[in-house]
Design an enzyme around this catalytic site. Sequence first.
Site, PDB file in Angstrom:
ATOM      1  N   GLY A  42      59.940  17.260  35.124  1.00  0.00           N
ATOM      2  CA  GLY A  42      59.321  16.050  34.612  1.00  0.00           C
ATOM      3  C   GLY A  42      59.852  15.566  33.284  1.00  0.00           C
ATOM      4  O   GLY A  42      59.202  14.767  32.616  1.00  0.00           O
ATOM      5  N   GLY A  43      61.036  16.061  32.837  1.00  0.00           N
ATOM      6  CA  GLY A  43      61.587  15.584  31.580  1.00  0.00           C
ATOM      7  C   GLY A  43      60.638  15.846  30.439  1.00  0.00           C
ATOM      8  O   GLY A  43      60.076  16.935  30.293  1.00  0.00           O
TER       9      GLY A  43
ATOM     10  N   SER B 254      65.881  21.110  25.329  1.00  0.00           N
ATOM     11  CA  SER B 254      65.253  20.914  26.633  1.00  0.00           C
ATOM     12  C   SER B 254      63.740  20.849  26.482  1.00  0.00           C
ATOM     13  O   SER B 254      63.181  21.314  25.490  1.00  0.00           O
ATOM     14  CB  SER B 254      65.621  22.084  27.559  1.00  0.00           C
ATOM     15  OG  SER B 254      64.857  22.063  28.742  1.00  0.00           O
ATOM     16  N   SER B 255      63.084  20.289  27.501  1.00  0.00           N
ATOM     17  CA  SER B 255      61.619  20.319  27.564  1.00  0.00           C
ATOM     18  C   SER B 255      61.114  21.329  28.588  1.00  0.00           C
ATOM     19  O   SER B 255      59.902  21.476  28.756  1.00  0.00           O
ATOM     20  CB  SER B 255      61.078  18.928  27.918  1.00  0.00           C
ATOM     21  OG  SER B 255      61.334  18.002  26.900  1.00  0.00           O
TER      22      SER B 255
ATOM     23  N   ASP C  79      70.872  14.967  27.221  1.00  0.00           N
ATOM     24  CA  ASP C  79      69.780  15.612  26.498  1.00  0.00           C
ATOM     25  C   ASP C  79      70.095  15.844  25.029  1.00  0.00           C
ATOM     26  O   ASP C  79      69.230  16.239  24.255  1.00  0.00           O
ATOM     27  CB  ASP C  79      69.416  16.941  27.169  1.00  0.00           C
ATOM     28  CG  ASP C  79      68.403  16.754  28.276  1.00  0.00           C
ATOM     29  OD1 ASP C  79      68.050  15.601  28.556  1.00  0.00           O
ATOM     30  OD2 ASP C  79      67.971  17.748  28.871  1.00  0.00           O
TER      31      ASP C  79
ATOM     32  N   THR D  53      64.189  17.851  37.661  1.00  0.00           N
ATOM     33  CA  THR D  53      64.314  19.280  37.414  1.00  0.00           C
ATOM     34  C   THR D  53      63.506  19.936  38.523  1.00  0.00           C
ATOM     35  O   THR D  53      62.846  19.259  39.289  1.00  0.00           O
ATOM     36  CB  THR D  53      63.747  19.579  36.008  1.00  0.00           C
ATOM     37  OG1 THR D  53      64.503  18.833  35.056  1.00  0.00           O
ATOM     38  CG2 THR D  53      63.769  21.030  35.653  1.00  0.00           C
TER      39      THR D  53
ATOM     40  N   THR E 109      67.822  22.746  36.317  1.00  0.00           N
ATOM     41  CA  THR E 109      67.961  21.306  36.473  1.00  0.00           C
ATOM     42  C   THR E 109      69.418  20.855  36.538  1.00  0.00           C
ATOM     43  O   THR E 109      70.326  21.560  36.088  1.00  0.00           O
ATOM     44  CB  THR E 109      67.283  20.594  35.276  1.00  0.00           C
ATOM     45  OG1 THR E 109      67.296  19.191  35.476  1.00  0.00           O
ATOM     46  CG2 THR E 109      67.975  20.922  33.962  1.00  0.00           C
TER      47      THR E 109
END
Length: 607
Positions: free
Chosen positions: A501-502, A463-464, A434, A392, A410
């Site tokens: 960074g997920g 999402s994160s 995701d 991302t 992302t």
Amino acid sequence: MKKAFSAALALSVAAVASAQSAVVPPDVNKPVIKDHAMVVSIQHDATDAGVEILKAGGNAVDAAVAVGFALAVTYPQAGNIGGGGFMLIRPGTDKFAGGKPHFLDYREKAPAAASRDMYLDKDGNIIPKMSTVGSKASGVPGTVAGLTFAEEHYGKLGLKRVMQPAIHLAREGFVLSEQEANNFHGSILKNQPESYRIFQRNGNFYKSGELFKQPELAATLQRVADNPSDFYKGQLAEQIDRFERANGGIITAADLAAYECKERTPLIGHYRGLEVLTSPPPSSGGIVLLESLNILEGYDLKKIGADRSPEQIHLITEAFRRAYMDRGDYLGDPDFTTMPLKQMNDPAYAAAWRKTIDPKMATPSKDLVRPTGFMPEPPKQDDKPVHESPQTTHFSVVDADGNAVSSTYTLNFPYGSGITVAGLGFLLNDEMDDFASKMGVPNGFGLIQGPANAIAPGKRPLSSMTPTIVSESESCMTVKLRSKQQVCHPGKLRLVLGSPGGSTIITTVANDLISVVDNSLDIQSAADAPRFHHQYLPDVLQFEKKFPVPVVEAMKLRGYTTKRAAEFDEKSAGQWGDSELIARDPKTGKLMGGHDMRRNYGKADGY
């Protein structure tokens, strides 16, 4: 047991103390300091695009849109027009954006042909890589809708002007650094003819110092600048539809026509007397961040230990563990799922969680019991167990009026699905990973996800991504006109935060914020400091490779299972995230930019 622990910990104190100065990076990299405006991104040409627009009289949104489109050219592994993301906008004055914060959700959506079990075989098992590579991995792209919506509603200069730098970079090319040229070696590109031709020159790989031109992408960007609706309801949409049908994809012209950028209400919390403005679902990042900070509010972290000391890491990790537990049980697309956000952000709930934290030892995730009386019963999972990506990218912008943008977008994994749309020059995402492909089974980042994040047509995956802006609390006063009326003005800006960074995005943003607010690190030191992460399951405390070993060992003594990233891979730096940060000095008012030195081709700049 406690005596043994105390003795072992005492033996490690000297080693930890000697390592502590190495945890915070040496004062080599200094923040970039500017008087008026600042742009920070992972790629220097994209930063220059944003600064150019600011100097031309644009505001923070104008500059952010310019950076977003420029990164689609200069950082193709994550910058995109074939993916999606979020933009958080905070006014610095009453005159900008109606004097209110805004959150733009341009996250990808599942196509109409998507189904709950689309990635399972006849026996109900996940088909490897189907949700991450190839024709059926992509959600409907949202970036073009999001960036053009932002410009139309909150920009000043107009789409053609702010897209000009990106079109120029695509048409005339930009010079590759060694790191950037090496980035094109990804194996996912080799298996897709159009991607192999564009990014790997059919095996004649680009080298440092070469000019990288993308004429097809330049033409596509020009068409968007001339008529943004063409991407979703015009000839561009028809071209995407034909490409998808010819290659086994499921995104249709109807899916594109149905896509819309959504305005959602940002989440607001408080930490150490500061206002924390952050992302609502379908980002899980904001509420997990706020829940973690609420738990930590009850500790004097600076008094307990130094930045990234075992004492601080322990308490921060236990806060992460509990907030991520709630993430997995409750969060999803707000258009499909009702979520207990108010309860998760309740200081009383945080206080109840805090009582469950052992001040010295880790609490195994399997033993964690949620405090009663606050949260509804979580949805039942269909099965018991069998990862959003590090690729991302985030960028931060502040203009001369103090208006701020924090934006994260992302393709998911590096280069998304690996597929470049023939003739149009842009990569498609692999964002369908995701979703929860199967209940209770980890995604590509090891996150266990519940029914709230199951695949459904038109749904946006959880999402994160955690774009966040920290400021002093707004000031309000009662004035007498014809009647008494309360007038409020935005508080002074303090921080603009975010990272890729997920699943580690949330913990990276939290640690950056804590390092500055609690531990008084400057913004560059916060960006460069080594990272740690815990996400409830798997029950592992993860560290970047460069984290001092004595600190990691001290955490083992506290009962943690630890893992150092790529510990035995000499070729890997063993790192994650990319913090692109801005701070405003509360005393001088100057802006300080911190570009994460994990990537050597990024830049903080302004005027």
